[in-house]
Design a protein around this motif. Structure first.
Motif, PDB file in Angstrom:
ATOM      1  N   PHE A  31       0.827  -1.165  -0.217  1.00  0.00           N
ATOM      2  CA  PHE A  31       0.077  -0.118  -0.027  1.00  0.00           C
ATOM      3  C   PHE A  31       0.826   1.221   0.042  1.00  0.00           C
ATOM      4  O   PHE A  31       0.553   2.054  -0.758  1.00  0.00           O
ATOM      5  CB  PHE A  31      -0.861   0.085   1.197  1.00  0.00           C
ATOM      6  N   ILE A  35       0.329   3.114  -3.613  1.00  0.00           N
ATOM      7  CA  ILE A  35      -0.620   3.842  -3.403  1.00  0.00           C
ATOM      8  C   ILE A  35      -0.131   5.292  -2.724  1.00  0.00           C
ATOM      9  O   ILE A  35      -0.464   6.128  -3.104  1.00  0.00           O
ATOM     10  CB  ILE A  35      -1.740   3.472  -2.519  1.00  0.00           C
ATOM     11  N   GLY A  94     -10.901   2.628  -6.956  1.00  0.00           N
ATOM     12  CA  GLY A  94      -9.828   2.377  -6.276  1.00  0.00           C
ATOM     13  C   GLY A  94      -9.829   1.168  -5.536  1.00  0.00           C
ATOM     14  O   GLY A  94     -11.131   0.578  -5.298  1.00  0.00           O
ATOM     15  N   ALA A  96      -7.337  -1.592  -3.019  1.00  0.00           N
ATOM     16  CA  ALA A  96      -5.982  -2.216  -2.301  1.00  0.00           C
ATOM     17  C   ALA A  96      -6.630  -3.313  -1.481  1.00  0.00           C
ATOM     18  O   ALA A  96      -7.689  -3.644  -0.999  1.00  0.00           O
ATOM     19  CB  ALA A  96      -5.594  -1.155  -1.395  1.00  0.00           C
ATOM     20  N   VAL A 131      -3.079   4.923 -11.872  1.00  0.00           N
ATOM     21  CA  VAL A 131      -2.391   3.719 -11.377  1.00  0.00           C
ATOM     22  C   VAL A 131      -0.642   4.328 -11.778  1.00  0.00           C
ATOM     23  O   VAL A 131      -0.158   5.166 -12.720  1.00  0.00           O
ATOM     24  CB  VAL A 131      -2.366   2.469 -12.171  1.00  0.00           C
ATOM     25  N   ASN A 132       0.123   3.886 -10.669  1.00  0.00           N
ATOM     26  CA  ASN A 132       1.456   4.105 -10.705  1.00  0.00           C
ATOM     27  C   ASN A 132       1.924   3.599 -12.134  1.00  0.00           C
ATOM     28  O   ASN A 132       1.752   2.396 -12.218  1.00  0.00           O
ATOM     29  CB  ASN A 132       2.309   3.735  -9.906  1.00  0.00           C
ATOM     30  N   ASN A 135       3.397  -0.114 -11.640  1.00  0.00           N
ATOM     31  CA  ASN A 135       2.719  -1.090 -10.979  1.00  0.00           C
ATOM     32  C   ASN A 135       2.116  -1.980 -11.955  1.00  0.00           C
ATOM     33  O   ASN A 135       0.721  -1.829 -12.357  1.00  0.00           O
ATOM     34  CB  ASN A 135       1.680  -0.472 -10.172  1.00  0.00           C
ATOM     35  N   SER A 138      -1.323  -3.971 -10.968  1.00  0.00           N
ATOM     36  CA  SER A 138      -2.539  -3.096 -10.898  1.00  0.00           C
ATOM     37  C   SER A 138      -2.944  -2.759 -12.320  1.00  0.00           C
ATOM     38  O   SER A 138      -4.082  -2.658 -12.675  1.00  0.00           O
ATOM     39  CB  SER A 138      -2.390  -1.940 -10.137  1.00  0.00           C
ATOM     40  N   GLU A 158      -1.009  14.030  -5.450  1.00  0.00           N
ATOM     41  CA  GLU A 158       0.270  13.203  -5.423  1.00  0.00           C
ATOM     42  C   GLU A 158       1.565  13.893  -5.797  1.00  0.00           C
ATOM     43  O   GLU A 158       2.494  13.472  -5.720  1.00  0.00           O
ATOM     44  CB  GLU A 158       0.079  11.803  -5.943  1.00  0.00           C
TER      45      GLU A 158
END
Length: 179
Positions: A31, A35, A94, A96, A131-132, A135, A138, A158
């Motif tokens: 996480f 995130i 979203g 997680a 999303v990163n 990642n 994801s 962010e």
């Protein structure tokens, strides 16, 4: 908000009794790295997170992040739902999950249920996801959900680049109808 059931999962509103689970989830390496750090370090912080985040979203928007639990036994395993960010034009998906529950298809199963709810109940024409870019797991989930890459954006809160995904049109099927 209703409770949603899938074959293996139940999605329901978060409540004060979920603070211990939230404390664990928000402090897992997956996480924090995927995130971000929400600054939740104790049960009081977890209660504030629930109150100021998901519970406030339920009241304001009629949706938010749900607790995802196993139907058999009720063990909490993650969060999945819709977020309304000032920095995005549409609600976004979203999710997680606790790392010990990764690679079991739960994110896709919960995500499908949320997208069906978004279309059938909320009548949302489009749902986004961010999303990163590194990642890969994801990104694979989003693609399995039928979401398509829209490019890279600078995410305001962010202050980092993220990949933006979107549904073309939310599937309004009834497989995971609210209970």
């Amino acid at each position: 908000m209703p409770t949603i059931h899938t074959d293996r999962l139940t999605l329901r509103e978060l409540a004060a009794g979920d603070a211990g689970f939230i404390l664990e989830l928000l402090n897992e390496p997956g996480f924090l790295g995927g995130i971000g750090d929400r600054g939740v370090r104790d049960l009081d912080g977890a209660l504030r997170y629930i109150h100021d985040g998901p519970a406030a979203s339920y009241a304001r928007h009629g949706f938010g992040l749900w607790r995802v639990e196993l139907r058999e036994g009720g063990e909490p395993i993650g969060l999945c739902g819709l977020l309304r960010r000032d920095t995005l034009p549409d609600p976004d998906l979203g999710y997680a999950f606790l790392q010990r529950h990764w690679q079991r298809g739960y994110a896709v199963e919960a995500g499908e249920a949320v997208l069906r709810y978004a279309g059938a109940t909320l009548a949302l024409p489009r749902v986004l996801a961010i999303v990163n870019p590194d990642n890969a797991s994801s990104i694979k989930v989003l693609e399995r959900l039928g979401m398509r890459a829209q490019g890279t954006i600078r995410h305001g809160t962010e202050n980092r680049d993220v990949r933006l995904y979107a549904t073309a049109e939310v599937d309004a099927g009834a497989d995971a109808a609210p209970a």
